[in-house]
Every structure is written in C-alpha cells, then in structure tokens.
Scaffold this motif. Structure first.
Motif, short mmCIF file in Angstrom:
data_model
loop_
_atom_site.label_atom_id
_atom_site.label_comp_id
_atom_site.label_asym_id
_atom_site.label_seq_id
_atom_site.Cartn_x
_atom_site.Cartn_y
_atom_site.Cartn_z
N ALA A 151 3.91 -14.93 -3.55
CA ALA A 151 3.49 -15.11 -2.04
C ALA A 151 2.28 -14.37 -2.08
N GLY A 152 1.45 -13.97 -3.12
CA GLY A 152 0.46 -13.31 -3.01
C GLY A 152 0.39 -11.83 -2.86
N CYS A 153 1.66 -11.25 -3.03
CA CYS A 153 1.72 -9.85 -2.85
C CYS A 153 1.56 -8.98 -4.24
N THR A 154 0.89 -7.94 -4.10
CA THR A 154 0.59 -7.04 -5.19
C THR A 154 1.35 -5.62 -5.21
N THR A 155 2.21 -5.47 -4.13
CA THR A 155 3.06 -4.11 -3.92
C THR A 155 4.08 -4.16 -4.95
N THR A 156 4.53 -3.05 -5.24
CA THR A 156 5.64 -2.86 -6.32
C THR A 156 6.95 -3.35 -5.76
N PRO A 157 7.62 -4.05 -6.29
CA PRO A 157 8.64 -4.87 -6.07
C PRO A 157 9.88 -3.65 -5.40
N TRP A 158 10.56 -3.99 -4.26
CA TRP A 158 11.22 -3.10 -3.71
C TRP A 158 12.42 -2.29 -4.70
N ASP A 168 13.69 -23.05 7.85
CA ASP A 168 12.76 -22.83 6.50
C ASP A 168 11.32 -23.18 6.36
N SER A 169 10.51 -22.56 7.48
CA SER A 169 8.93 -23.18 7.63
C SER A 169 8.00 -22.18 7.17
N PRO A 170 6.79 -22.46 7.06
CA PRO A 170 5.64 -21.63 6.76
C PRO A 170 5.55 -20.21 7.46
N ASP A 171 5.70 -20.34 8.71
CA ASP A 171 5.71 -19.03 9.68
C ASP A 171 6.74 -18.43 9.40
N GLN A 172 8.01 -18.85 9.16
CA GLN A 172 9.09 -18.09 8.97
C GLN A 172 9.18 -17.41 7.66
N ARG A 173 8.51 -18.17 6.67
CA ARG A 173 8.28 -17.53 5.39
C ARG A 173 7.54 -16.31 5.43
N GLU A 174 6.33 -16.41 6.31
CA GLU A 174 5.14 -15.47 6.38
C GLU A 174 6.21 -14.16 6.97
N ILE A 175 7.00 -14.13 7.89
CA ILE A 175 7.52 -13.04 8.79
C ILE A 175 8.41 -12.44 7.64
N ALA A 176 9.30 -13.36 6.73
CA ALA A 176 10.20 -12.80 5.90
C ALA A 176 9.32 -12.06 4.70
N ASN A 177 8.28 -12.55 4.39
CA ASN A 177 7.18 -12.04 3.35
C ASN A 177 6.88 -10.56 3.92
N GLN A 178 6.39 -10.57 5.05
CA GLN A 178 6.14 -9.16 5.69
C GLN A 178 7.19 -8.30 5.64
N LEU A 179 8.54 -8.54 5.87
CA LEU A 179 9.62 -7.69 5.87
C LEU A 179 9.81 -7.33 4.35
N ALA A 180 9.81 -8.22 3.75
CA ALA A 180 9.93 -8.00 2.20
C ALA A 180 8.99 -6.87 1.53
N ARG A 181 7.91 -6.94 1.85
CA ARG A 181 6.75 -6.04 1.80
C ARG A 181 7.13 -4.83 2.24
N GLN A 182 7.50 -4.76 3.77
CA GLN A 182 7.81 -3.62 4.18
C GLN A 182 8.88 -2.66 3.46
#
Length: 226
Positions: free
Chosen positions: A16-23, A57-71
């Motif tokens: 998803a383009g995230c470089t943060t350490t996995p949870w 399961d849409s692009p905008d929903q995936r983006e929000i889920a990605n934000q929460l996963a990073r947080q």
C-alpha cells in the motif's frame, strides 16, 4: 508475536506504499511521541472515521483502512488501539481483516478481546480458524470467551468443531459460552446439557427433545460474557 502474521501485514502495508514498521513489531521500538494530541482526541478522531464506513470494498474505504492500520502500528495507548479495532470492524477491506487478525497478538488483553468480537461482527467464515486458534492458545479467559462468542455470529460448519473445543473445556464459563454460540448458529435448543450439544457439534445425534428457537429467543439468551 506470530512471525507469519507479522510478515503478512508487512507485505500488505508495503504494497500500500507504507514504510512504517508493521504493527506486530511495534513494541520492539520506542513508540512515537504524540504529545500534540491527547489519547482522548485520538480516540475521537478514530470514532469519526467509523461514520465513513460503507460496508463496501472500494478505493476510498481501503485508504481509510490503510490510515488506521498505520496508526495502530505506532499507537502506545491500548484504549486508542481498541477504538481503532472497533472502527476497523466496519470496514470490509482485506487489510482491515488482516489488522484484526494481527491484533490477536497484541500485548493488551482488551485489544485482543475486541479483535475477537470485531471478527465475529464481520461474520466472515475465513475468521473461524484464527478464532479457533485463539480458543486453543490464549491464556486469558476473557479473550477465549470473546472468541467463542464471536464464533456464535459466524454461520459456518467449521465453527462447530471450534465450539466443541470450548464445550470440552473444564471451565463452566467456557462451556456456557460454547452452548450459547451453538444455539445461535444452529437454531436449535437442546437444553442446557453440555454433553448433548457436544455430540451435536461433532455431527452425532444426541436425540433429546428439541425445538426450533425464534430470533427473539436468541436475542433474549445472549451470553452475559459479551
């Protein structure tokens, strides 16, 4: 932490383009300082995101889920992580499911418990194996009961075998939770005889007097451990 889950979530986040350490590896590092926002403020922001869930399961929903996963990877407060888990339960994206499964390895008991209940609310049969594993390996009774309760919301034949394990447990609370979940997904009422329900879960015929139970009765008999 479960290495396989850690690597899987890492691959998803990198994709998803995230470089943060996995949870699941978060606790190996010093948590990021978030002094500019209190825990209550972070929880409010997460809860606001929940209102944006559409169940698709849409692009905008995936983006929000990605934000929460990073947080959640860098969130030091378990109460905020619980809020994130509860919010992600409403997002029907692959990454949301993976985060909830990874959360079963969180060091905080309440986070693990809420992950179980969130997986149950999603009613996805794919969650049955991880919930069954939780019943077998989790140390805290509250979390194990949450996993049993979650299975009672997933109408899958595979859930029967997992609930049989719960009913074989020596703890009466586990047996009680297992019976209630069997009632919920089978639509049958075999009374309070754990052995009869255990036979039924194994595909045997207990042959007691039984009757179909109504939706109202199922709601009225909800497990007090939920």
């Amino acid at each position: 932490m479960n290495l396989r889950i850690s690597l899987l979530l890492a691959a998803l986040m990198l994709g998803a383009g995230c470089t943060t350490t996995p949870w699941p590896l978060r606790m190996l590092q010093r948590p990021e300082r978030t002094t500019f926002r209190t825990a209550e403020m972070r929880m409010d922001a997460v809860r606001d995101m929940r209102s944006k869930a559409t169940g698709a399961d849409s692009p905008d929903q995936r983006e929000i889920a990605n934000q929460l996963a990073r947080q959640i990877q860098v969130e030091p407060d378990p109460l905020v992580r619980v809020a994130i888990v509860d919010t992600l339960s409403d997002f029907k994206t692959p990454l949301a499911s993976q985060v909830l499964e990874a959360g079963l390895s969180d060091e905080d008991m309440q986070v693990r418990r809420h992950c179980c209940l969130a997986l149950g609310r999603r009613k996805d049969p794919a969650a049955v194996p991880v919930l069954a594993k939780t019943i077998n390996t989790e140390q805290k009774l509250e979390v194990r009961i949450a996993a049993v309760n979650a299975l009672g919301e997933i109408n899958s034949p595979d859930a029967y075998a997992a609930l049989a394990i719960a009913m074989e447990d020596r703890d009466p609370a586990m047996q009680f939770a297992g019976v209630n979940s069997m009632k919920a997904i089978s639509g049958k009422d075999l009374g309070g005889d754990v052995s009869a329900w255990l036979q039924y879960a194994r595909g045997e015929n207990p042959n007691p007097t039984e009757r179909e139970i109504s939706v109202a009765e199922r709601i009225g008999g909800l497990n007090p451990f939920k």
